[in-house]
Design a protein around this motif. Structure first.
Motif, PDB file in Angstrom:
ATOM      1  N   VAL A   1       0.839  -1.195   0.000  1.00  0.00           N
ATOM      2  CA  VAL A   1       0.000   0.000   0.000  1.00  0.00           C
ATOM      3  C   VAL A   1       0.874   1.245   0.000  1.00  0.00           C
ATOM      4  N   LEU A   2       1.896   1.236   0.867  1.00  0.00           N
ATOM      5  CA  LEU A   2       2.786   2.398   0.945  1.00  0.00           C
ATOM      6  C   LEU A   2       3.538   2.591  -0.367  1.00  0.00           C
TER       7      LEU A   2
ATOM      8  N   GLY B   1       2.587   1.693  -3.368  1.00  0.00           N
ATOM      9  CA  GLY B   1       1.655   2.197  -4.383  1.00  0.00           C
ATOM     10  C   GLY B   1       1.355   3.673  -4.200  1.00  0.00           C
ATOM     11  N   PHE B   2       1.075   4.067  -2.957  1.00  0.00           N
ATOM     12  CA  PHE B   2       0.793   5.477  -2.718  1.00  0.00           C
ATOM     13  C   PHE B   2       2.002   6.328  -3.053  1.00  0.00           C
ATOM     14  N   PHE B   3       3.175   5.813  -2.724  1.00  0.00           N
ATOM     15  CA  PHE B   3       4.366   6.592  -3.047  1.00  0.00           C
ATOM     16  C   PHE B   3       4.496   6.751  -4.565  1.00  0.00           C
ATOM     17  N   LEU B   4       4.403   5.654  -5.294  1.00  0.00           N
ATOM     18  CA  LEU B   4       4.626   5.706  -6.740  1.00  0.00           C
ATOM     19  C   LEU B   4       3.569   6.528  -7.467  1.00  0.00           C
ATOM     20  N   PHE B   5       2.298   6.321  -7.086  1.00  0.00           N
ATOM     21  CA  PHE B   5       1.225   6.924  -7.883  1.00  0.00           C
ATOM     22  C   PHE B   5       0.696   8.236  -7.341  1.00  0.00           C
ATOM     23  N   ARG B   6       0.916   8.512  -6.068  1.00  0.00           N
ATOM     24  CA  ARG B   6       0.350   9.744  -5.513  1.00  0.00           C
ATOM     25  C   ARG B   6       1.424  10.740  -5.073  1.00  0.00           C
ATOM     26  N   PHE B   7       2.514  10.265  -4.466  1.00  0.00           N
ATOM     27  CA  PHE B   7       3.483  11.205  -3.906  1.00  0.00           C
ATOM     28  C   PHE B   7       4.602  11.563  -4.881  1.00  0.00           C
ATOM     29  N   TYR B   8       5.114  10.557  -5.574  1.00  0.00           N
ATOM     30  CA  TYR B   8       6.243  10.867  -6.445  1.00  0.00           C
ATOM     31  C   TYR B   8       5.867  11.854  -7.556  1.00  0.00           C
ATOM     32  N   PRO B   9       4.631  11.790  -8.118  1.00  0.00           N
ATOM     33  CA  PRO B   9       4.262  12.825  -9.104  1.00  0.00           C
ATOM     34  C   PRO B   9       4.385  14.243  -8.539  1.00  0.00           C
ATOM     35  N   LEU B  10       4.184  14.402  -7.211  1.00  0.00           N
ATOM     36  CA  LEU B  10       4.322  15.734  -6.625  1.00  0.00           C
ATOM     37  C   LEU B  10       5.741  16.267  -6.809  1.00  0.00           C
TER      38      LEU B  10
END
Lengths: 325, 292
Positions: A42-43, A45-54
């Motif tokens: 989960v972490l 996925g959130f990192f790759l798809f939600r945080f790294y784009p930031l």
């Protein structure tokens, strides 16, 4: 429970504390390793798809080029934002977005409330009629936007059903598709068709929370139907109304991409080109990535500011000083 | 109570309005259906206004023979099933530790993941990032990112916290592992909320046009929504439907029937299950609204 609460370190020696902490962590990992195994993907996925784009958002302040990549491109400060403000299309896309968002809000926001109030006036003995009407009203919500716009292209074409009716009534064919003056009505109309029923769900739920005794008491006191709506129904809806209003205000600046994009034609850009579609065209079709990212960021910042402002105003105007936060 | 039951002028007008409203919601859908199954001649003479005139399924046959549409249909099904499964898996894997007191990081993790509800990088940075992962033009770009939605995790977590602790504790005393508790206790007791989430996600993916437009440019991978745009908005039905059609009014009318038939098969799955699952949708919106 806070991390490590309840465990008092035996000595104040920092090395021993670090040791204790490591020991506890190891024990925790041993005992609860399955919880860690669960949360790990989960972490990731959130990192790759939600945080790294930031992290990629920095290109809004850079002159992005494909060879150098996000990190290697040169910093240009606020240049992209100045470029947007000086863009000959700046005024047009901002105006189009705000006008479209404004009309959508003004027309599509109150209708679900009115619909819910009218549905609430249906007699108790006609519960089936009420339920069927409700079910039918939700249906358009599940129709894909691309289908709705596709049907608009069919219904409003020269030989479409709408023009067949227009010819029968007036004898004239009306040019609707590709006509700038019709874009906004079509856009707002399709939002309304799709959203009135679905939007009313939350108000209908709030209405079921109003005790029937209030209505009975109002009738005993001789209140007319309009007075019952005004003094019982609407006050019962007010808390929900203030929340939904705050949430929908930001829609003024963030007109959804899909509907505008599908409904627009180059001939109607003067009214139909909004910020979201302009970002797409400049950023992805013309490969001006940094510029597109900057406009997108500008858009989200304004939208966020609008929510904060709306919340402030609602807090100020209602007596209980209650906003969303 | 007598006055409440009596019908007055206002009531008649109100009922009339509500009936008219329902007709307005249903008419476009009925019209589309009627065009798609009517006799070809009735369609090109424009005599179909409400109910079907005659009956024929040529348009549906044409779709079934059109490889592009069949492929798009299959793609849409695969994307929807896969994306929905991923979402449910992520929800459960995240919600269980985040509701378990033994997981000491649940506060910080909730806080960090919660940030995603308020911030998003926007179209271009997201596109470039997914591109750098090599995800463009793959099935994963449509089905994976959608699964990481903290909003749904909150819903599942809230549901898990209503399950009595004793159930979990008893299972643990009996030697059940966390995975086993998740599968055999949490999942069966979370079925309603999982069904609600599955429905929302499935409809969202089935109807999604934005992501396929951005991330897919290989026609082999196109879902139905992209195909619908080509046919309904770009007027390329002729290319999609194979076969030789002369440039006549009859052919044009037939293409129109094909378009409408495609709309019907797109809406079909939703319309078929809608009456049975409607209550889950309504509950879902309300749970969301109250928690928000």
């Amino acid at each position: 429970m806070a991390i490590g609460a309840g465990v008092v370190p035996k000595k104040s020696d920092p090395r021993s504390r670090l040791h204790d902490w490591r020991e506890r962590l190891e024990k925790d990992l041993r005992n609860n390793w399955q919880l860690y195994v669960m949360i790990l993907p989960v972490l990731v996925g959130f990192f790759l798809f939600r945080f790294y784009p930031l992290y990629g958002l920095q290109i809004a302040f850079k002159d992005y080029n494909i060879v150098a990549g996000v990190r290697g491109s040169e910093w240009v400060g606020l240049e992209n934002f100045f470029k947007f403000v000086e863009d000959p299309f700046f005024f047009r896309v901002v105006k189009n977005t705000v006008v479209l968002g404004f009309w959508t809000l003004v027309i599509s926001y109150p209708l679900p409330i009115i619909f819910a109030v009218l549905l609430n006036e249906v007699k108790q003995q006609h519960g089936l009629f009420k339920r069927v009407t409700q079910s039918i009203s939700y249906l358009p919500h599940f129709v894909a936007v691309v289908v709705i716009v596709g049907l608009i292209y069919d219904f409003f074409s020269f030989d479409g059903i709408v023009n067949q009716i227009a010819v029968a009534l007036t004898g004239d064919t009306v040019r609707i598709l590709g006509a700038s003056e019709w874009f906004r009505p079509l856009y707002v109309g399709s939002v309304v068709w799709q959203g009135v029923g679905w939007g009313s769900i939350i108000y209908l739920a709030a209405l079921t929370g109003i005790p029937p005794e209030l209505y009975e008491a109002a009738i005993v006191d001789g209140a007319s139907r309009w007075q019952r709506i005004k003094y019982v129904t609407l006050p019962g809806l007010l808390p929900v109304i203030s929340v939904t209003l705050i949430l929908s205000v930001s829609s003024i600046i963030s007109v959804g991409f899909e509907r505008a994009f599908l409904l627009q034609q180059p001939a109607t850009y003067n009214v139909s080109d909004v910020i979201a579609t302009y970002v797409y065209r400049r950023g992805l079709i013309k490969f001006d990535f940094s510029y597109g990212a900057a406009i997108g960021l500008f858009d989200s910042v304004v939208a966020f500011a609008l929510v904060v402002a709306a919340n402030y105003i609602v807090k100020r105007t209602n007596e209980d000083r209650e906003g969303l936060w | 109570m007598h006055t409440l039951r009596k019908m007055r002028l206002f009531d008649y007008l109100n009922y009339l309005f509500l009936i008219g409203f329902s007709c307005l919601m249903l008419y476009p859908l009925l019209y589309v259906f009627s065009i798609s199954v009517s006799d070809g001649e009735a369609v090109w003479k424009q005599s179909v206004k409400l109910f079907p005139i005659g009956f024929n399924l040529d348009a549906y046959e044409a779709i079934a023979r059109a490889n592009a549409v069949v492929r798009a249909y299959r793609n849409s099904i695969v994307y929807t099933v896969l994306g929905t499964s991923f979402t449910l898996i992520v929800c459960l894997l995240a919600a269980y530790p985040l509701s378990e007191p033994r997981f000491r990081w649940r506060g910080p993790v909730s806080l960090i993941l919660g940030l995603t509800l308020f911030f998003s990088a926007g179209l271009i940075p997201t596109y470039l990032t997914y591109q750098s992962y090599g995800l463009l033009n793959t099935i994963w770009v449509i089905t994976l990112p959608v699964a990481f939605n903290f909003w749904f995790i909150i819903l599942v977590r809230a549901n898990i916290s209503t399950i009595p602790r004793e159930l979990k504790d008893a299972a643990r005393v009996d030697g059940a592992s966390d995975f086993r508790i998740l599968l055999q206790i949490i999942v069966p007791l979370s079925k309603p909320i999982l069904a609600t989430i599955a429905l929302f996600v499935a409809v969202a993916i089935w109807n999604d046009f934005f992501n396929p437009l951005l991330y897919l440019n290989n026609s082999e991978k196109f879902p139905l929504t992209i195909m619908l745009r080509r046919m309904l908005i770009r007027g390329a039905t002729g290319e999609v439907v194979q076969g030789n059609y002369a440039d006549t009014l009859q052919a044009k009318a037939f293409f129109r029937q094909v378009k409408m038939a495609t709309v019907i098969v797109t809406l079909g799955p939703i319309l078929l299950v809608y009456p049975f699952v409607q209550k889950y949708f309504v509950q879902g919106t309300l749970v969301g609204a109250i928690k928000g």
